[in-house]
Design a protein around this motif. Structure first.
Motif, short mmCIF file in Angstrom:
data_model
loop_
_atom_site.label_atom_id
_atom_site.label_comp_id
_atom_site.label_asym_id
_atom_site.label_seq_id
_atom_site.Cartn_x
_atom_site.Cartn_y
_atom_site.Cartn_z
N LEU A 195 0.81 -1.22 0.00
CA LEU A 195 0.00 0.00 0.00
C LEU A 195 0.84 1.27 0.00
O LEU A 195 0.30 2.36 -0.14
CB LEU A 195 -0.91 0.01 1.24
N THR A 196 2.14 1.15 0.20
CA THR A 196 2.95 2.34 0.41
C THR A 196 3.35 3.01 -0.90
O THR A 196 3.29 2.41 -1.98
CB THR A 196 4.25 2.02 1.17
N GLN A 197 3.80 4.26 -0.75
CA GLN A 197 4.23 5.03 -1.91
C GLN A 197 5.73 4.90 -2.15
O GLN A 197 6.19 5.16 -3.26
CB GLN A 197 3.86 6.50 -1.69
N PRO B 221 6.65 -0.44 -4.49
CA PRO B 221 5.56 0.38 -3.95
C PRO B 221 4.32 0.33 -4.85
O PRO B 221 4.44 0.40 -6.08
CB PRO B 221 6.15 1.79 -3.94
N GLY B 222 3.16 0.19 -4.24
CA GLY B 222 1.90 0.20 -4.98
C GLY B 222 1.60 -1.07 -5.75
O GLY B 222 0.53 -1.21 -6.32
#
Lengths: 238, 227
Positions: free
Chosen positions: A36-38, A101-102
């Motif tokens: 879920l992180t950027q 990420p993502g």
């Protein structure tokens, strides 16, 4: 409507079979893991279905040396050896490398015995000893799709100095082994040299700074921070 | 189990019969919902809300995928117009202005009854570059009159504008800067927001201070079927 009635029918038929006393209740699980992180990468995951007396980690308790190796350097071989010795089913590195990420790990399967728990772990990069983990999720007997939001923990085994240091993935060598995003700086003086809580605990997040050539941290405070949860894990029990 | 299913079937038949006997009564074919949002932040006003009741095809955002232009306009500047323009939307409501921290807002929407109905909502945290919160694709098909659902919503980053927090980049009162800017200079995908850093916590160029910080949960959404 169909989706809702299906598990009911399935458990009904299982109950019928059990009444004859001849069938062991095993299940196949399909997992999807989304980062879920950027700005955080995850090292290769280890996923296990195991009996209730086995654990990868437990919040509030000291990390095992195998967990430490995973959390500080992404090495899952110790956790695998421990799990196999305890009779677990193990899937390792389902993404065949880092999870960006993502991005999401493509759906993969793992089997489980009746009464098993599910555990999962992977290191967050760039951190000193941060990892995301599921500790002993009781696998439901009812077929269906379940969603778990997973927090980042601090293994409590290394001070979060936030300095990128070659070969620091080895236990006992302080530092962050790598930043796959390539956005970390250099020349930091170190955020801290001590760790107050030496048990596994919820990660307080990275500090970072806005100076790529100096400051306390080698991390970038607009890139490498996160808020929990960091993973979404969707588990379909068939 | 079989008994339960049979009872359900009987009730369904009964409902069908009642509907037939009352076929000229429009109330039997409509559903009304009260949509409420509470701002749980310390100092992040919410832009006017985008509320949508819709069919399953409407997917307002997806972690890991690029933001739509409608989402970019909402997340950078609080403009709901394009975000709420979709053929799968059954009914939309653009709220009633800013929702300040500690405040709440409710809107009522009445729609024809549908076998499948979903609820999505979104709003910008106006003292951020492109931070937004909301819900997506909550299945409300089974919600009966008098029933409600409550959800705490997380903050997302649209991934369309760098989180510089600097002068003239954020439309909210902390900056009174530019909202939507067509240039995309960030990671290019929607993700969970990492929080604002602020000048007080080491981002020298930030015009934000400690009061603008937030954790991952920033809003409470409630949907109640009132009819």
């Amino acid at each position: 409507m169909n989706k809702r009635t299906y598990p009911v029918l399935r458990s009904f038929s299982c109950a019928t079979l059990l009444a004859f006393g001849s069938v062991a209740h095993a299940a196949t699980l399909s997992l999807e893991i989304t980062n879920l992180t950027q700005g955080i990468h995850f090292t290769p995951f280890i996923v296990a279905t195991h009996q209730t007396d086995h654990q990868f980690f437990e919040a509030g308790m000291a990390a095992s040396t195998s967990l430490q190796a995973m959390a500080e350097g992404g090495d899952i071989s110790g956790l695998e050896t421990d799990a196999v010795a305890a009779g677990a089913m193990v899937v390792k590195n389902p993404n065949l490398g880092l999870l960006m990420p993502g991005q999401a790990v493509a759906s993969f399967d793992i089997s489980a015995n009746a009464g098993d728990n599910l555990s999962l772990a992977a290191m967050l990069l760039p951190t000193n000893d941060g990892f995301a983990g599921i500790d002993s999720w009781p696998i439901p007997t009812q077929a269906g799709t379940y969603t778990l939001m997973v927090n980042a923990y601090d293994a409590g085994t290394e001070a979060n100095n936030e300095l990128i240091t070659a070969d620091s993935g080895a236990p006992g060598v302080i530092g962050i082994p790598a930043d796959p995003s390539g956005k970390a700086g250099t020349g930091g003086s170190g955020v801290t040299s001590t760790e107050q809580n030496m048990a596994v605990h919820i990660h307080r997040g990275s500090l970072g700074d806005d100076d790529a050539a100096a400051g306390l941290s080698d991390l970038d405070n607009t890139v490498h921070r996160w808020l929990n949860p960091v993973l979404k894990v969707t588990i379909t029990v068939q | 189990m079989n008994k339960l299913i049979k009872i359900a079937a009987v009730v369904l038949c009964g409902a069908t019969l009642v509907a037939c006997a009352d076929s000229d009564d429009d109330h039997a074919k409509q559903a009304s919902y009260r949509l409420t949002v509470h701002n749980l932040t310390n100092n992040q006003p919410f832009s006017p809300l985008a509320f949508a009741l819709h069919q399953a095809q409407y997917n307002p955002w997806q972690v890991g995928m690029a933001a739509s232009l409608g989402l970019e306009k909402l997340a950078e500047g609080g403009d709901t117009t394009d975000f709420l323009r979709d053929s799968a939307i059954v009914a939309a409501n653009a709220g009633d202005g800013i929702v300040a921290p500690g405040m709440s807002q409710s809107v009522d929407i009445t729609v024809p009854t549908h076998q499948m109905l979903m609820y999505s909502a979104a709003t910008m945290l106006v003292n951020t570059n492109d931070g937004f919160t909301g819900l997506k694709q909550y299945d409300i098909s089974a919600l009966m009159p008098g029933e409600s659902m409550t959800m705490l919503a997380t903050v997302y980053d649209a991934g369309t504008e760098k989180n510089t927090e600097s002068t003239d980049t954020m439309p909210g009162p902390a900056d009174n800067g530019i909202g939507f800017d067509a240039t995309r200079d960030d990671v290019g995908f929607v993700a969970a927001h990492q929080g604002v850093v602020t000048q007080d916590d080491g981002l020298t160029s930030s015009v934000l201070n400690q009061s603008h910080r937030f954790e991952s949960k920033v809003a409470k959404f409630t949907i109640e079927r009132i009819e």
